[in-house]
Design an enzyme around this catalytic site. Structure first.
Site, short mmCIF file in Angstrom:
data_model
loop_
_atom_site.label_atom_id
_atom_site.label_comp_id
_atom_site.label_asym_id
_atom_site.label_seq_id
_atom_site.Cartn_x
_atom_site.Cartn_y
_atom_site.Cartn_z
CG ASN A 1 46.21 45.46 38.79
OD1 ASN A 1 46.37 45.78 40.27
ND2 ASN A 1 45.08 45.64 38.65
CD GLU B 1 41.68 47.50 35.83
OE1 GLU B 1 41.57 46.30 36.47
OE2 GLU B 1 40.77 48.60 36.02
CB CYS C 1 50.34 42.51 34.67
SG CYS C 1 49.10 41.80 33.59
CD GLU D 1 51.94 39.19 37.72
OE1 GLU D 1 51.20 38.32 37.87
OE2 GLU D 1 51.17 40.38 37.40
#
Length: 145
Positions: free
Chosen positions: A55, A57, A66, A68
């Site tokens: 991830n 941010e 994310c 994934e």
């Protein structure tokens, strides 16, 4: 070697073990200064290649990526189109299931039988769910044909 393609984790042990090692290792590279919730993901394509993502941010909080989604982007950038196995590594103690958006992203490249294994920071398996269990009655590419 492409940084996003993780070939060094799949040379020993079972495929699941390799995916777990990859998800745990890439979790350490997550950029999560706001939530401090680090996540790593590893997935295996139908051709055996393993891709990882973490991830990321940013200050515009909902605009992060994310783990994934990062792994899926790496797979697609390297020509992969079918996910057959996935692992998500979140915080310690509780499973870290994919968010709703990532469930749909996994569905785009995987079937309802795709297993998603959730592990803690040490690689201990906490939960295994099929994509059908995570996203029942899903809408996928075949619905558009």
């Amino acid at each position: 070697m492409n940084e996003y393609l993780s070939t060094d984790i799949s040379d020993a042990g079972s495929t699941l073990d390799a995916l777990i090692r990859g998800a745990v290792a890439i979790r350490e590279r997550a950029y999560a200064p706001y939530s401090r919730f680090h996540v790593g993901a590893a997935l295996r394509c139908d051709d055996g290649r393993v891709f990882v993502g973490c991830n990321v941010e940013n200050a515009a909080y909902p605009e992060g990526v994310c783990a994934e989604a990062g792994a899926i982007s790496a797979m697609v950038a390297n020509g992969g189109r079918r996910i057959v196995e996935a692992v998500v590594c979140g915080g310690d103690g509780a499973p870290c299931p994919p968010c709703g958006g990532c469930r749909q992203k996994l569905r785009e490249f995987g079937t309802s039988t795709l297993n998603v294994t959730m592990v803690d920071g040490s690689g201990r398996v906490l939960l295994v769910r099929s994509l059908a269990e995570l996203l029942p009655d899903s809408f996928g590419p075949e619905n558009l044909s």
